[in-house]
Design a protein around this motif. Sequence first.
Motif, PDB file in Angstrom:
ATOM      1  N   LYS A  33       0.830  -1.215   0.000  1.00 18.52           N
ATOM      2  CA  LYS A  33       0.000   0.000   0.000  1.00 18.52           C
ATOM      3  C   LYS A  33       0.859   1.258   0.000  1.00 18.52           C
ATOM      4  CE  LYS A  33      -3.846  -2.275   2.377  1.00 18.52           C
ATOM      5  NZ  LYS A  33      -4.777  -2.247   3.527  1.00 18.52           N
ATOM      6  N   GLY A  34       1.959   1.180  -0.736  1.00 15.37           N
ATOM      7  CA  GLY A  34       2.842   2.339  -0.811  1.00 15.37           C
ATOM      8  C   GLY A  34       2.284   3.460  -1.663  1.00 15.37           C
ATOM      9  N   GLY A  35       1.390   3.125  -2.603  1.00 16.81           N
ATOM     10  CA  GLY A  35       0.807   4.167  -3.443  1.00 16.81           C
ATOM     11  C   GLY A  35       0.014   5.168  -2.626  1.00 16.81           C
ATOM     12  N   SER A  36      -0.769   4.664  -1.655  1.00 15.60           N
ATOM     13  CA  SER A  36      -1.556   5.565  -0.804  1.00 15.60           C
ATOM     14  C   SER A  36      -0.655   6.454   0.036  1.00 15.60           C
ATOM     15  CB  SER A  36      -2.474   4.738   0.113  1.00 15.60           C
ATOM     16  OG  SER A  36      -3.360   3.942  -0.650  1.00 15.60           O
ATOM     17  N   LYS A  37       0.461   5.899   0.503  1.00 20.65           N
ATOM     18  CA  LYS A  37       1.393   6.696   1.294  1.00 20.65           C
ATOM     19  C   LYS A  37       2.037   7.785   0.444  1.00 20.65           C
ATOM     20  CE  LYS A  37       2.412   2.788   4.345  1.00 20.65           C
ATOM     21  NZ  LYS A  37       3.441   1.831   4.840  1.00 20.65           N
ATOM     22  N   LEU A  38       2.377   7.444  -0.800  1.00 20.29           N
ATOM     23  CA  LEU A  38       2.963   8.451  -1.689  1.00 20.29           C
ATOM     24  C   LEU A  38       1.966   9.558  -1.998  1.00 20.29           C
ATOM     25  CD1 LEU A  38       4.955   6.249  -4.231  1.00 20.29           C
ATOM     26  CD2 LEU A  38       5.899   7.759  -2.487  1.00 20.29           C
ATOM     27  N   VAL A  39       0.696   9.180  -2.185  1.00 19.29           N
ATOM     28  CA  VAL A  39      -0.327  10.186  -2.458  1.00 19.29           C
ATOM     29  C   VAL A  39      -0.487  11.124  -1.282  1.00 19.29           C
ATOM     30  CG1 VAL A  39      -2.809  10.513  -2.818  1.00 19.29           C
ATOM     31  CG2 VAL A  39      -1.577   8.798  -4.141  1.00 19.29           C
ATOM     32  N   ASN A  40      -0.460  10.582  -0.057  1.00 21.86           N
ATOM     33  CA  ASN A  40      -0.603  11.418   1.133  1.00 21.86           C
ATOM     34  C   ASN A  40       0.594  12.351   1.312  1.00 21.86           C
ATOM     35  OD1 ASN A  40      -3.072  10.238   1.800  1.00 21.86           O
ATOM     36  ND2 ASN A  40      -2.098   8.613   2.999  1.00 21.86           N
ATOM     37  N   LEU A 174      12.228   6.697 -10.766  1.00 23.50           N
ATOM     38  CA  LEU A 174      11.660   8.004 -11.083  1.00 23.50           C
ATOM     39  C   LEU A 174      10.220   7.872 -11.563  1.00 23.50           C
ATOM     40  CD1 LEU A 174      11.944  11.061 -11.536  1.00 23.50           C
ATOM     41  CD2 LEU A 174      12.883  10.556 -13.800  1.00 23.50           C
ATOM     42  N   ALA A 175       9.953   6.885 -12.415  1.00 23.54           N
ATOM     43  CA  ALA A 175       8.601   6.688 -12.929  1.00 23.54           C
ATOM     44  C   ALA A 175       7.628   6.359 -11.802  1.00 23.54           C
ATOM     45  CB  ALA A 175       8.591   5.575 -13.982  1.00 23.54           C
ATOM     46  N   VAL A 176       8.055   5.493 -10.867  1.00 22.97           N
ATOM     47  CA  VAL A 176       7.198   5.122  -9.744  1.00 22.97           C
ATOM     48  C   VAL A 176       6.960   6.326  -8.837  1.00 22.97           C
ATOM     49  CG1 VAL A 176       7.059   3.694  -7.673  1.00 22.97           C
ATOM     50  CG2 VAL A 176       7.844   2.698  -9.808  1.00 22.97           C
ATOM     51  N   ALA A 177       7.992   7.134  -8.630  1.00 23.70           N
ATOM     52  CA  ALA A 177       7.842   8.322  -7.785  1.00 23.70           C
ATOM     53  C   ALA A 177       6.877   9.336  -8.391  1.00 23.70           C
ATOM     54  CB  ALA A 177       9.205   8.971  -7.556  1.00 23.70           C
ATOM     55  N   MET A 178       6.726   9.313  -9.708  1.00 25.04           N
ATOM     56  CA  MET A 178       5.838  10.269 -10.376  1.00 25.04           C
ATOM     57  C   MET A 178       4.396   9.786 -10.438  1.00 25.04           C
ATOM     58  SD  MET A 178       8.184  11.605 -13.559  1.00 25.04           S
ATOM     59  CE  MET A 178       6.848  12.622 -14.183  1.00 25.04           C
ATOM     60  N   TRP A 179       4.144   8.551 -10.033  1.00 21.81           N
ATOM     61  CA  TRP A 179       2.777   8.041 -10.101  1.00 21.81           C
ATOM     62  C   TRP A 179       1.821   8.829  -9.216  1.00 21.81           C
ATOM     63  CZ3 TRP A 179       3.871   2.029  -9.868  1.00 21.81           C
ATOM     64  CH2 TRP A 179       4.299   1.622 -11.132  1.00 21.81           C
ATOM     65  N   SER A 180       2.240   9.140  -7.990  1.00 23.53           N
ATOM     66  CA  SER A 180       1.332   9.822  -7.063  1.00 23.53           C
ATOM     67  C   SER A 180       0.996  11.249  -7.513  1.00 23.53           C
ATOM     68  CB  SER A 180       1.902   9.812  -5.643  1.00 23.53           C
ATOM     69  OG  SER A 180       3.169  10.416  -5.607  1.00 23.53           O
ATOM     70  N   PHE A 183      -1.326  10.957 -10.449  1.00 22.32           N
ATOM     71  CA  PHE A 183      -2.681  10.581 -10.040  1.00 22.32           C
ATOM     72  C   PHE A 183      -3.426  11.784  -9.477  1.00 22.32           C
ATOM     73  CE2 PHE A 183      -5.196   9.576  -6.237  1.00 22.32           C
ATOM     74  CZ  PHE A 183      -6.283   8.946  -6.830  1.00 22.32           C
ATOM     75  N   LEU A 184      -2.755  12.541  -8.591  1.00 19.23           N
ATOM     76  CA  LEU A 184      -3.402  13.706  -8.005  1.00 19.23           C
ATOM     77  C   LEU A 184      -3.695  14.771  -9.060  1.00 19.23           C
ATOM     78  CD1 LEU A 184      -1.486  14.139  -4.626  1.00 19.23           C
ATOM     79  CD2 LEU A 184      -3.865  13.456  -4.963  1.00 19.23           C
ATOM     80  N   GLY A 185      -2.783  14.918 -10.025  1.00 19.16           N
ATOM     81  CA  GLY A 185      -3.014  15.880 -11.097  1.00 19.16           C
ATOM     82  C   GLY A 185      -4.249  15.530 -11.905  1.00 19.16           C
ATOM     83  N   HIS A 186      -4.414  14.247 -12.218  1.00 23.54           N
ATOM     84  CA  HIS A 186      -5.607  13.823 -12.950  1.00 23.54           C
ATOM     85  C   HIS A 186      -6.866  14.003 -12.105  1.00 23.54           C
ATOM     86  CE1 HIS A 186      -2.722  11.957 -15.694  1.00 23.54           C
ATOM     87  NE2 HIS A 186      -3.709  11.914 -16.564  1.00 23.54           N
TER      88      HIS A 186
END
Length: 206
Positions: A33-40, A174-180, A183-186
């Motif tokens: 669940k690292g994606g949710s942490k990156l988004v936060n 870098l690509a993984v770091a840009m996912w959050s 996502f927020l931009g979209h």
Amino acid sequence: MIPLIGSIALAGAHPLALAILLGVFGLLLSYFKGGSKLVNLTSQGTAGGLLIFLGFTGTMSQIGSIQEWAVGLQSANVEAGSMGYVGLIVLGINIAVYAYLAKINMRWLAIPVCAVTGLLLALGLGAGFDLTFETEMGLPNLNPVYWWGSTEQGWMLGLPNLQHFIASLPFAILAVAMWSPDFLGHRIFQELNYPRKTEKSSDGRR
């Protein structure tokens, strides 16, 4: 990542190695669940700034492509290079059409309406309809060994080795770091198109 394709190639990365690393990192993020942490951890300002930057970069690239196409137009009575105004007219009218659709809350029609408008304007201004298909009709070779397993056929890259994975690792991170922020931009873009009082969102939820 598209603007970095040249840098990725110069670094000696392999597209298959990069894809494998992205898949592994994506599965790990999903499991932990690292994606949710990156988004936060990503602020809306960062996401909005990224969205503006990517939108501006894409817009300038498309404007350049339109003008390159327009300058290359040639008709029976007009010399090549003297029809650059066609691109400016098509671009300007499409911007006006999009602004009108946004004003009447019908932005969802922007792509088909602007596409048809641009085509009719170009034809009306003498652009001509000279599409040519260079690729033969039919299914491509579906054997992955043909594309990845040889240096003589397919993409002629061969299978990746350890050096390719090492070269691809920084770009995968870098690509993984840009996912959050992506996502927020979209999500911010969707919120602009579907305000809080909107009954239905683009995915059908209320």
